[in-house]
Motif scaffolding. Structure first.
Motif, PDB file in Angstrom:
ATOM      1  N   PHE A 171       0.822  -1.217   0.000  1.00  0.00           N
ATOM      2  CA  PHE A 171       0.000   0.000   0.000  1.00  0.00           C
ATOM      3  C   PHE A 171       0.852   1.262   0.000  1.00  0.00           C
ATOM      4  O   PHE A 171       0.389   2.322  -0.405  1.00  0.00           O
ATOM      5  CB  PHE A 171      -0.947  -0.022   1.201  1.00  0.00           C
ATOM      6  N   ARG A 172       2.093   1.134   0.421  1.00  0.00           N
ATOM      7  CA  ARG A 172       2.998   2.280   0.376  1.00  0.00           C
ATOM      8  C   ARG A 172       3.685   2.412  -0.983  1.00  0.00           C
ATOM      9  O   ARG A 172       4.457   3.347  -1.195  1.00  0.00           O
ATOM     10  CB  ARG A 172       4.044   2.163   1.483  1.00  0.00           C
ATOM     11  N   GLY A 173       3.441   1.437  -1.874  1.00  0.00           N
ATOM     12  CA  GLY A 173       4.093   1.458  -3.172  1.00  0.00           C
ATOM     13  C   GLY A 173       5.585   1.229  -3.073  1.00  0.00           C
ATOM     14  O   GLY A 173       6.353   1.724  -3.902  1.00  0.00           O
ATOM     15  N   ALA A 174       5.992   0.477  -2.076  1.00  0.00           N
ATOM     16  CA  ALA A 174       7.422   0.280  -1.823  1.00  0.00           C
ATOM     17  C   ALA A 174       7.700  -1.178  -1.506  1.00  0.00           C
ATOM     18  O   ALA A 174       8.219  -1.504  -0.428  1.00  0.00           O
ATOM     19  CB  ALA A 174       7.879   1.178  -0.678  1.00  0.00           C
ATOM     20  N   ARG A 175       7.323  -2.065  -2.426  1.00  0.00           N
ATOM     21  CA  ARG A 175       7.602  -3.491  -2.208  1.00  0.00           C
ATOM     22  C   ARG A 175       9.101  -3.685  -2.038  1.00  0.00           C
ATOM     23  O   ARG A 175       9.889  -3.249  -2.870  1.00  0.00           O
ATOM     24  CB  ARG A 175       7.121  -4.317  -3.401  1.00  0.00           C
ATOM     25  N   GLY A 176       9.478  -4.360  -0.966  1.00  0.00           N
ATOM     26  CA  GLY A 176      10.900  -4.524  -0.711  1.00  0.00           C
ATOM     27  C   GLY A 176      11.234  -5.919  -0.253  1.00  0.00           C
ATOM     28  O   GLY A 176      10.495  -6.877  -0.481  1.00  0.00           O
ATOM     29  N   LEU A 177      12.375  -6.038   0.409  1.00  0.00           N
ATOM     30  CA  LEU A 177      12.840  -7.324   0.897  1.00  0.00           C
ATOM     31  C   LEU A 177      12.067  -7.730   2.149  1.00  0.00           C
ATOM     32  O   LEU A 177      11.491  -6.896   2.838  1.00  0.00           O
ATOM     33  CB  LEU A 177      14.333  -7.246   1.211  1.00  0.00           C
ATOM     34  N   SER A 178      12.066  -9.028   2.415  1.00  0.00           N
ATOM     35  CA  SER A 178      11.415  -9.543   3.615  1.00  0.00           C
ATOM     36  C   SER A 178      12.141  -9.016   4.853  1.00  0.00           C
ATOM     37  O   SER A 178      13.368  -9.060   4.944  1.00  0.00           O
ATOM     38  CB  SER A 178      11.438 -11.072   3.599  1.00  0.00           C
ATOM     39  N   GLN A 179      11.373  -8.505   5.814  1.00  0.00           N
ATOM     40  CA  GLN A 179      11.943  -7.872   6.999  1.00  0.00           C
ATOM     41  C   GLN A 179      11.797  -8.761   8.231  1.00  0.00           C
ATOM     42  O   GLN A 179      10.824  -9.514   8.353  1.00  0.00           O
ATOM     43  CB  GLN A 179      11.241  -6.542   7.264  1.00  0.00           C
ATOM     44  N   PRO A 180      12.744  -8.666   9.154  1.00  0.00           N
ATOM     45  CA  PRO A 180      12.630  -9.462  10.386  1.00  0.00           C
ATOM     46  C   PRO A 180      11.430  -9.027  11.204  1.00  0.00           C
ATOM     47  O   PRO A 180      10.978  -7.878  11.115  1.00  0.00           O
ATOM     48  CB  PRO A 180      13.942  -9.167  11.115  1.00  0.00           C
ATOM     49  N   PRO A 181      10.877  -9.930  11.998  1.00  0.00           N
ATOM     50  CA  PRO A 181       9.683  -9.590  12.781  1.00  0.00           C
ATOM     51  C   PRO A 181       9.992  -8.524  13.821  1.00  0.00           C
ATOM     52  O   PRO A 181      11.143  -8.336  14.239  1.00  0.00           O
ATOM     53  CB  PRO A 181       9.306 -10.926  13.436  1.00  0.00           C
ATOM     54  N   ILE A 182       8.940  -7.838  14.253  1.00  0.00           N
ATOM     55  CA  ILE A 182       9.061  -6.798  15.264  1.00  0.00           C
ATOM     56  C   ILE A 182       8.116  -7.118  16.419  1.00  0.00           C
ATOM     57  O   ILE A 182       7.175  -7.898  16.273  1.00  0.00           O
ATOM     58  CB  ILE A 182       8.765  -5.400  14.687  1.00  0.00           C
ATOM     59  N   ASP A 183       8.369  -6.498  17.550  1.00  0.00           N
ATOM     60  CA  ASP A 183       7.587  -6.805  18.750  1.00  0.00           C
ATOM     61  C   ASP A 183       6.185  -6.192  18.714  1.00  0.00           C
ATOM     62  O   ASP A 183       5.237  -6.777  19.246  1.00  0.00           O
ATOM     63  CB  ASP A 183       8.326  -6.321  20.003  1.00  0.00           C
ATOM     64  N   ASP A 184       6.051  -5.024  18.092  1.00  0.00           N
ATOM     65  CA  ASP A 184       4.761  -4.328  18.119  1.00  0.00           C
ATOM     66  C   ASP A 184       4.434  -3.793  16.734  1.00  0.00           C
ATOM     67  O   ASP A 184       4.958  -2.758  16.315  1.00  0.00           O
ATOM     68  CB  ASP A 184       4.806  -3.186  19.138  1.00  0.00           C
ATOM     69  N   ILE A 185       3.567  -4.470  16.016  1.00  0.00           N
ATOM     70  CA  ILE A 185       3.205  -4.061  14.658  1.00  0.00           C
ATOM     71  C   ILE A 185       2.489  -2.721  14.656  1.00  0.00           C
ATOM     72  O   ILE A 185       2.503  -1.999  13.653  1.00  0.00           O
ATOM     73  CB  ILE A 185       2.339  -5.158  13.984  1.00  0.00           C
ATOM     74  N   GLU A 186       1.891  -2.333  15.770  1.00  0.00           N
ATOM     75  CA  GLU A 186       1.149  -1.062  15.819  1.00  0.00           C
ATOM     76  C   GLU A 186       2.067   0.134  15.631  1.00  0.00           C
ATOM     77  O   GLU A 186       1.612   1.215  15.236  1.00  0.00           O
ATOM     78  CB  GLU A 186       0.395  -0.939  17.150  1.00  0.00           C
ATOM     79  N   THR A 187       3.353  -0.053  15.878  1.00  0.00           N
ATOM     80  CA  THR A 187       4.302   1.041  15.677  1.00  0.00           C
ATOM     81  C   THR A 187       4.709   1.181  14.215  1.00  0.00           C
ATOM     82  O   THR A 187       5.385   2.158  13.859  1.00  0.00           O
ATOM     83  CB  THR A 187       5.570   0.821  16.514  1.00  0.00           C
ATOM     84  N   TYR A 188       4.299   0.230  13.394  1.00  0.00           N
ATOM     85  CA  TYR A 188       4.773   0.207  11.997  1.00  0.00           C
ATOM     86  C   TYR A 188       3.763   0.812  11.027  1.00  0.00           C
ATOM     87  O   TYR A 188       4.137   1.486  10.080  1.00  0.00           O
ATOM     88  CB  TYR A 188       5.080  -1.236  11.593  1.00  0.00           C
ATOM     89  N   TRP A 189       2.479   0.557  11.244  1.00  0.00           N
ATOM     90  CA  TRP A 189       1.492   0.979  10.255  1.00  0.00           C
ATOM     91  C   TRP A 189       0.561   2.061  10.789  1.00  0.00           C
ATOM     92  O   TRP A 189       0.433   2.257  11.996  1.00  0.00           O
ATOM     93  CB  TRP A 189       0.686  -0.227   9.743  1.00  0.00           C
TER      94      TRP A 189
END
Length: 327
Positions: free
Chosen positions: A245-263
């Motif tokens: 949705f950001r138009g920025a398909r990239g490499l697979s990223q390591p998991p994070i503790d809180d997804i709410e901080t990302y989107w």
């Protein structure tokens, strides 16, 4: 229990490369074969930095060479990008090298953006002839007729099984009309799942390949020892979809503790809509979710995406799925 299969996205991780992604897919297949999975498929995508399976028939060959019994195929080949004759040659060759093990799932979408579509030398209108192209491809895999002037050598007589893949009613109607097995992409487009399956089953016409409807349902599943760890691993896929949705398909990223901080709130709503059918959690949680999905859809087979960042943990997810399903 119905069969389970794997859709491997050949994801390229941050700090890694395409060679490792393809080798990891081959390693997943070797393990999956021992764990009882029915098939493993790779998909055609172009101009996506994080996916290594653009030359899909070559990726399939690499995976098939590392296994001995599991079915290997395309989930799928985006047929409008290619001349059916060329795909027949490629998959006929695969069928000769790995007899009885090759599947060919066919999609109508380009699997890329419009600029890359032009680089493929294909017209955006190529999808208009998709039904005719499927029939042409099917004819190349049949036994050659006497005097037939154009043959897709060595495809003739291999009868590579075709599948119609889709995320809308169109694919369901076509699969039903042609009497082909149908795979629905509910791992990224869940909203039309039930209507499409209903159309497919109600309109199905038996064929030489298939006497009765056979529907395979795509589903994202991540399993870990606890619900909390599985949800953490799942953030890799949530971030991947957010990037779309950001138009920025990239490499697979390591998991994070809180997804709410990302989107953002809007991105969260969009991603959750696409991943609404995902099943994430401990073995007990996931088994209940899988059983509910099969009961709701009447699926004949599930094809699973487990988009976990670390290869070892992705293997563990697939192993746990097999253990909880096959016992």
């Amino acid at each position: 229990m119905i069969p389970l299969s794997i859709l491997d996205l050949a994801r390229i991780r941050e700090g890694s490369n395409a060679k490792e992604a393809l080798d990891n897919a081959r390693d997943v297949a070797a393990h999956a074969e021992r764990w009882g999975y029915n098939r493993i498929w790779l998909a055609e995508h172009h101009n996506m930095a994080g996916i290594a399976s653009s030359a899909t028939s070559l990726a399939i060959q690499h995976v098939a060479a590392g296994t001995s019994t599991i079915r290997v195929g395309a989930g799928g080949i985006m047929l409008p990008n290619h001349a059916p004759y060329v795909i027949a040659e490629q998959f006929g060759t695969l069928a000769q090298l790995y007899p009885g093990r090759i599947d060919l799932g066919l999609g109508r979408a380009p699997g890329t953006d419009q600029l890359t579509l032009r680089a493929l030398r294909r017209s955006p209108q190529a999808s208009d002839t998709f039904p005719q192209d499927v029939l042409e491809l099917q004819a190349y895999f049949a036994e050659a007729e006497p005097g037939q002037r154009i043959q897709a050598i060595p495809a003739a007589g291999t009868n590579v099984p075709l599948w119609i893949l889709g995320s809308s009613n169109f694919g369901a109607m076509l699969a039903a009309e042609l009497g082909l097995p149908y795979g629905f992409a509910s791992h990224f487009a869940p909203e039309m799942l039930l209507p499409a399956l209903s159309i497919y089953r109600n309109r199905f016409k038996p064929s030489e390949q298939l006497p009765r409807p056979y529907a395979m349902v795509g589903v994202n599943i991540v399993v870990a020892d606890t619900d909390e760890e599985a949800k953490r691993l799942f953030t890799t896929q949530q971030m991947s979809f957010t990037s779309i949705f950001r138009g920025a398909r990239g490499l697979s990223q390591p998991p994070i503790d809180d997804i709410e901080t990302y989107w953002t709130d809007m991105e969260k709503a969009q991603v959750q809509r696409m991943l609404a059918r995902a099943i994430v959690g401990s073995p007990a949680t996931v088994k209940a979710g899988m059983q509910a999905l099969v009961e709701e859809t009447g699926a004949d087979e599930l094809i699973i995406v487990s988009d976990v960042y670390e290869h070892g943990k992705r293997l563990r997810s697939f192993e746990l799925i097999a253990d909880l399903w096959f016992g």
